[in-house]
Design a protein around this motif. Structure first.
Motif, mmCIF file in Angstrom:
data_model
loop_
_atom_site.group_PDB
_atom_site.id
_atom_site.type_symbol
_atom_site.label_atom_id
_atom_site.label_comp_id
_atom_site.label_asym_id
_atom_site.label_seq_id
_atom_site.Cartn_x
_atom_site.Cartn_y
_atom_site.Cartn_z
ATOM 1 N N UNK A 153 0.840 -1.193 0.000
ATOM 2 C CA UNK A 153 0.000 0.000 0.000
ATOM 3 C C UNK A 153 0.880 1.250 0.000
ATOM 4 N N UNK A 154 1.861 1.277 0.890
ATOM 5 C CA UNK A 154 2.760 2.433 1.000
ATOM 6 C C UNK A 154 3.547 2.650 -0.290
ATOM 7 N N UNK A 155 4.012 1.579 -0.906
ATOM 8 C CA UNK A 155 4.781 1.692 -2.159
ATOM 9 C C UNK A 155 3.932 2.270 -3.286
ATOM 10 N N UNK A 156 2.626 2.059 -3.223
ATOM 11 C CA UNK A 156 1.714 2.501 -4.281
ATOM 12 C C UNK A 156 0.895 3.726 -3.893
ATOM 13 N N UNK A 157 1.272 4.385 -2.806
ATOM 14 C CA UNK A 157 0.488 5.507 -2.305
ATOM 15 C C UNK A 157 0.343 6.631 -3.327
ATOM 16 N N UNK A 158 1.383 6.930 -4.094
ATOM 17 C CA UNK A 158 1.279 7.982 -5.118
ATOM 18 C C UNK A 158 0.222 7.626 -6.168
ATOM 19 N N UNK A 159 0.214 6.370 -6.605
ATOM 20 C CA UNK A 159 -0.787 5.935 -7.592
ATOM 21 C C UNK A 159 -2.192 5.996 -7.001
ATOM 22 N N UNK A 160 -2.328 5.573 -5.753
ATOM 23 C CA UNK A 160 -3.623 5.600 -5.084
ATOM 24 C C UNK A 160 -4.128 7.035 -4.973
ATOM 25 N N UNK A 161 -3.250 7.943 -4.565
ATOM 26 C CA UNK A 161 -3.647 9.355 -4.450
ATOM 27 C C UNK A 161 -4.029 9.933 -5.806
ATOM 28 N N UNK A 162 -3.299 9.575 -6.854
ATOM 29 C CA UNK A 162 -3.639 10.053 -8.195
ATOM 30 C C UNK A 162 -5.014 9.552 -8.607
ATOM 31 N N UNK A 163 -5.308 8.299 -8.320
ATOM 32 C CA UNK A 163 -6.623 7.744 -8.671
ATOM 33 C C UNK A 163 -7.736 8.480 -7.922
ATOM 34 N N UNK A 164 -7.535 8.711 -6.627
ATOM 35 C CA UNK A 164 -8.562 9.399 -5.830
ATOM 36 C C UNK A 164 -8.802 10.808 -6.362
ATOM 37 N N UNK A 165 -7.723 11.555 -6.575
ATOM 38 C CA UNK A 165 -7.855 12.937 -7.022
ATOM 39 C C UNK A 165 -8.430 13.041 -8.431
ATOM 40 N N UNK A 166 -8.186 12.040 -9.280
ATOM 41 C CA UNK A 166 -8.642 12.126 -10.667
ATOM 42 C C UNK A 166 -10.070 11.643 -10.866
ATOM 43 N N UNK A 167 -10.654 10.998 -9.854
ATOM 44 C CA UNK A 167 -12.001 10.435 -9.991
ATOM 45 C C UNK A 167 -12.998 11.527 -10.365
ATOM 46 N N UNK A 168 -13.734 11.301 -11.445
ATOM 47 C CA UNK A 168 -14.733 12.258 -11.910
ATOM 48 C C UNK A 168 -16.043 11.501 -12.154
ATOM 49 N N UNK A 169 -17.085 11.937 -11.460
ATOM 50 C CA UNK A 169 -18.380 11.293 -11.569
ATOM 51 C C UNK A 169 -19.378 12.352 -12.039
#
Length: 173
Positions: A153-169
């Motif tokens: 999880x920690x190693x992929x935190x940047x990718x996770x944050x990018x996914x959260x911030x980019x989510x558009x509904x």
């Protein structure tokens, strides 16, 4: 003959795209995800999720061992109009109290909607860190969930944050 600058631009363009954009016009969503991940779509309900309308799952590369993978789910579910965001949060917290450790909850936004984020660790067979973000609009529950072993999880935190911030509904078509 191709110029040196043109060749350099082609090479850089091939390697500069770390993220792809997943888009589903029917359900009005788009999200950035790491370019080497895969996604799977499911329409309609399932036995364990009878109110689900749609789900898209993202998986980190399969050449990694299971313990090195990150699992991401985005769900749209029908809910009762009377269910508030606080009600939903309390239901989840009650379910987590018996099986989770280090539970953190905070208010946030998901695609501009009021939402909450629950960050917790579970120990069933092995430790799993989870982040769930949920929002409610027009009788629909939108949830974005991430699960991985804590170090992965920690190693992929940047990718996770990018996914959260980019989510558009946007509204469902």
């Amino acid at each position: 003959l191709l110029s040196h600058q043109f060749i350099h631009a082609i090479i850089n363009s091939q390697y500069s795209e770390e993220f792809k954009t997943y888009e589903n016009l029917i359900y009005g969503i788009n999200i950035k995800y790491p370019g080497d991940w895969r996604y799977y779509e499911k329409n309609g309900p399932e036995n364990f999720s009878p109110d689900r309308i749609f789900q898209v799952s993202f998986l980190s590369p399969s050449y990694k061992v299971l313990s090195d993978m990150v699992f991401v789910w985005f769900n749209i579910e029908k809910i009762k109009d009377s269910l508030s965001l606080d009600d939903r949060k309390n239901i989840l917290l009650n379910n987590l109290n018996n099986s989770s450790i280090d539970v953190k909850v905070q208010s946030t936004k998901l695609s501009g909607m009021d939402a909450f984020m629950i960050d917790y660790t579970t120990k069933s067979v092995e430790l799993q860190r989870n982040i769930g973000i949920e929002a409610i609009r027009d009788g629909l529950l939108y949830s974005l969930d991430f699960t991985a072993q804590p170090d992965t999880f920690e190693k992929n935190l940047d990718s996770i944050e990018t996914m959260i911030k980019s989510m558009n509904i946007s509204s469902i078509a």
